[in-house]
Design a protein around this motif. Sequence first.
Motif, PDB file in Angstrom:
ATOM      1  N   GLY A 141      -4.021  -7.231  15.756  1.00 55.96           N
ATOM      2  CA  GLY A 141      -3.931  -6.660  17.098  1.00 55.96           C
ATOM      3  C   GLY A 141      -4.184  -5.168  17.054  1.00 55.96           C
ATOM      4  O   GLY A 141      -5.224  -4.701  16.592  1.00 55.96           O
ATOM      5  N   LYS A 142      -3.201  -4.400  17.491  1.00 61.61           N
ATOM      6  CA  LYS A 142      -3.319  -2.940  17.475  1.00 61.61           C
ATOM      7  C   LYS A 142      -2.782  -2.329  16.181  1.00 61.61           C
ATOM      8  O   LYS A 142      -2.861  -1.111  15.987  1.00 61.61           O
ATOM      9  CB  LYS A 142      -2.565  -2.345  18.669  1.00 61.61           C
ATOM     10  CG  LYS A 142      -3.162  -2.727  20.023  1.00 61.61           C
ATOM     11  CD  LYS A 142      -2.379  -2.080  21.162  1.00 61.61           C
ATOM     12  CE  LYS A 142      -2.975  -2.443  22.509  1.00 61.61           C
ATOM     13  NZ  LYS A 142      -2.224  -1.822  23.637  1.00 61.61           N
ATOM     14  N   ASP A 143      -2.230  -3.162  15.312  1.00 62.23           N
ATOM     15  CA  ASP A 143      -1.620  -2.653  14.076  1.00 62.23           C
ATOM     16  C   ASP A 143      -2.561  -2.828  12.895  1.00 62.23           C
ATOM     17  O   ASP A 143      -3.364  -3.756  12.850  1.00 62.23           O
ATOM     18  CB  ASP A 143      -0.303  -3.394  13.792  1.00 62.23           C
ATOM     19  CG  ASP A 143       0.736  -3.171  14.874  1.00 62.23           C
ATOM     20  OD1 ASP A 143       0.757  -2.054  15.425  1.00 62.23           O
ATOM     21  OD2 ASP A 143       1.501  -4.110  15.159  1.00 62.23           O
ATOM     22  N   SER A 144      -2.426  -1.940  11.926  1.00 61.31           N
ATOM     23  CA  SER A 144      -3.196  -2.002  10.683  1.00 61.31           C
ATOM     24  C   SER A 144      -2.226  -2.032   9.507  1.00 61.31           C
ATOM     25  O   SER A 144      -1.228  -1.300   9.494  1.00 61.31           O
ATOM     26  CB  SER A 144      -4.125  -0.796  10.572  1.00 61.31           C
ATOM     27  OG  SER A 144      -4.869  -0.841   9.379  1.00 61.31           O
ATOM     28  N   HIS A 145      -2.518  -2.886   8.536  1.00 61.51           N
ATOM     29  CA  HIS A 145      -1.632  -3.051   7.387  1.00 61.51           C
ATOM     30  C   HIS A 145      -2.438  -2.920   6.099  1.00 61.51           C
ATOM     31  O   HIS A 145      -3.574  -3.394   6.015  1.00 61.51           O
ATOM     32  CB  HIS A 145      -0.974  -4.434   7.405  1.00 61.51           C
ATOM     33  CG  HIS A 145      -0.158  -4.708   8.629  1.00 61.51           C
ATOM     34  ND1 HIS A 145       1.219  -4.629   8.641  1.00 61.51           N
ATOM     35  CD2 HIS A 145      -0.522  -5.070   9.883  1.00 61.51           C
ATOM     36  CE1 HIS A 145       1.671  -4.936   9.850  1.00 61.51           C
ATOM     37  NE2 HIS A 145       0.624  -5.205  10.625  1.00 61.51           N
ATOM     38  N   ASP A 146      -1.831  -2.300   5.095  1.00 63.56           N
ATOM     39  CA  ASP A 146      -2.393  -2.250   3.752  1.00 63.56           C
ATOM     40  C   ASP A 146      -1.563  -3.180   2.869  1.00 63.56           C
ATOM     41  O   ASP A 146      -0.367  -2.943   2.647  1.00 63.56           O
ATOM     42  CB  ASP A 146      -2.365  -0.830   3.188  1.00 63.56           C
ATOM     43  CG  ASP A 146      -3.281   0.109   3.956  1.00 63.56           C
ATOM     44  OD1 ASP A 146      -4.297  -0.363   4.500  1.00 63.56           O
ATOM     45  OD2 ASP A 146      -2.964   1.317   4.032  1.00 63.56           O
ATOM     46  N   ILE A 147      -2.183  -4.240   2.360  1.00 62.80           N
ATOM     47  CA  ILE A 147      -1.466  -5.262   1.602  1.00 62.80           C
ATOM     48  C   ILE A 147      -1.889  -5.185   0.137  1.00 62.80           C
ATOM     49  O   ILE A 147      -3.068  -5.349  -0.192  1.00 62.80           O
ATOM     50  CB  ILE A 147      -1.753  -6.660   2.179  1.00 62.80           C
ATOM     51  CG1 ILE A 147      -1.256  -6.716   3.631  1.00 62.80           C
ATOM     52  CG2 ILE A 147      -1.118  -7.748   1.323  1.00 62.80           C
ATOM     53  CD1 ILE A 147      -1.536  -8.013   4.333  1.00 62.80           C
ATOM     54  N   PRO A 148      -0.953  -4.928  -0.769  1.00 59.31           N
ATOM     55  CA  PRO A 148      -1.310  -4.748  -2.177  1.00 59.31           C
ATOM     56  C   PRO A 148      -1.730  -6.048  -2.845  1.00 59.31           C
ATOM     57  O   PRO A 148      -1.218  -7.116  -2.537  1.00 59.31           O
ATOM     58  CB  PRO A 148      -0.013  -4.207  -2.804  1.00 59.31           C
ATOM     59  CG  PRO A 148       1.082  -4.699  -1.913  1.00 59.31           C
ATOM     60  CD  PRO A 148       0.496  -4.734  -0.525  1.00 59.31           C
ATOM     61  N   VAL A 149      -2.678  -5.926  -3.775  1.00 62.58           N
ATOM     62  CA  VAL A 149      -3.108  -7.041  -4.611  1.00 62.58           C
ATOM     63  C   VAL A 149      -3.053  -6.546  -6.051  1.00 62.58           C
ATOM     64  O   VAL A 149      -3.810  -5.656  -6.439  1.00 62.58           O
ATOM     65  CB  VAL A 149      -4.534  -7.510  -4.270  1.00 62.58           C
ATOM     66  CG1 VAL A 149      -4.959  -8.635  -5.210  1.00 62.58           C
ATOM     67  CG2 VAL A 149      -4.631  -7.953  -2.820  1.00 62.58           C
ATOM     68  N   ARG A 150      -2.146  -7.135  -6.829  1.00 63.43           N
ATOM     69  CA  ARG A 150      -1.960  -6.709  -8.208  1.00 63.43           C
ATOM     70  C   ARG A 150      -2.132  -7.899  -9.148  1.00 63.43           C
ATOM     71  O   ARG A 150      -2.108  -9.054  -8.729  1.00 63.43           O
ATOM     72  CB  ARG A 150      -0.575  -6.068  -8.378  1.00 63.43           C
ATOM     73  CG  ARG A 150      -0.409  -4.835  -7.481  1.00 63.43           C
ATOM     74  CD  ARG A 150       0.999  -4.271  -7.563  1.00 63.43           C
ATOM     75  NE  ARG A 150       1.315  -3.691  -8.850  1.00 63.43           N
ATOM     76  CZ  ARG A 150       0.956  -2.466  -9.236  1.00 63.43           C
ATOM     77  NH1 ARG A 150       0.239  -1.705  -8.414  1.00 63.43           N
ATOM     78  NH2 ARG A 150       1.295  -2.007 -10.418  1.00 63.43           N
ATOM     79  N   ASN A 151      -2.317  -7.598 -10.414  1.00 65.55           N
ATOM     80  CA  ASN A 151      -2.536  -8.632 -11.425  1.00 65.55           C
ATOM     81  C   ASN A 151      -1.189  -9.216 -11.861  1.00 65.55           C
ATOM     82  O   ASN A 151      -0.405  -8.541 -12.520  1.00 65.55           O
ATOM     83  CB  ASN A 151      -3.259  -8.026 -12.627  1.00 65.55           C
ATOM     84  CG  ASN A 151      -3.648  -9.068 -13.659  1.00 65.55           C
ATOM     85  OD1 ASN A 151      -3.239 -10.222 -13.593  1.00 65.55           O
ATOM     86  ND2 ASN A 151      -4.447  -8.659 -14.631  1.00 65.55           N
ATOM     87  N   PRO A 152      -0.884 -10.467 -11.510  1.00 66.39           N
ATOM     88  CA  PRO A 152       0.422 -11.034 -11.847  1.00 66.39           C
ATOM     89  C   PRO A 152       0.602 -11.312 -13.329  1.00 66.39           C
ATOM     90  O   PRO A 152       1.718 -11.562 -13.783  1.00 66.39           O
ATOM     91  CB  PRO A 152       0.462 -12.336 -11.036  1.00 66.39           C
ATOM     92  CG  PRO A 152      -0.961 -12.720 -10.886  1.00 66.39           C
ATOM     93  CD  PRO A 152      -1.730 -11.435 -10.776  1.00 66.39           C
TER      94      PRO A 152
END
Length: 274
Positions: free
Chosen positions: A206-217
């Motif tokens: 929608g009107k929001d922006s998110h930064d979602i981390p992706v790391r090596n498990p």
Amino acid sequence: MAVAALIGTAFATGLGESIYNYFAPGGDITRVRNPVGQRPVQVNTVKVKRIGDYGTYIFPDALNLSASELKRLDQIHDDSQYVSWMDARGGVDPFVTDIRITVEGNRGHSVLITDVRIAERECANPLQGAYLYSPSAGQADTVGIGFNLDEDRPTAQEYDGYNFRGNYFAHHDISLEQGEQQTLTVSAQSKKHYCKFSLELKVVDGKDSHDIPVRNPDANDGKFKVTADLTHLNNTTWETDGFSSYREVYVGGVVSSKGWREVDPSTYKGSSLK
């Protein structure tokens, strides 16, 4: 990518999410990240998976492998056991590392992944320890998201395993409905450095922006790793300048009919051994 969960154990990471270890068919362990909060996109699985399925690795130091250790390596025919053997000794992907990320929509409406970015990056001189050379019989051509880690500010580009072209997200939309899954293929390449890095997804909700981390498990520091290949085997001409940059070289797979063996880095040029 569907994962049949036969046995599951969960533990907290301290980073606002939990990790579940699932034993998938074939005995592989896949780590599944489930956010505790209500992120608009859930990162279900993250796995380093070589597109070309070749078995070459480069190491920070010499391995000094004995004849019995090389024999044991010859006896490993399962891909996951082979990767575990290399990982346990500090092996790093040469030239390019390929990452499969399965994501899932987590809203009652469409959300958009508008970018994949390098979140953290540390680069140094290429690794020059042991070189374990086991090339594939052929290469797979797959167009996905690619990063040139030798650039000052790497951005997501179209990448076919050899070449970068334009901005990936200028030509591709990734839209996810509630419960919809999609697997992203992300490749990161370096011809000049040894790099450790992590990723993040930019998601518009929608009107929001998110930064979602992706790391090596599978890495204690959560970083993905790749090192330049100083033999020049992984360029578009597939020619080699030799292996003299490395402290020791071991040859196996399709280029060594009698199994893994050590060769002289100063004279070996990449040919098949009888």
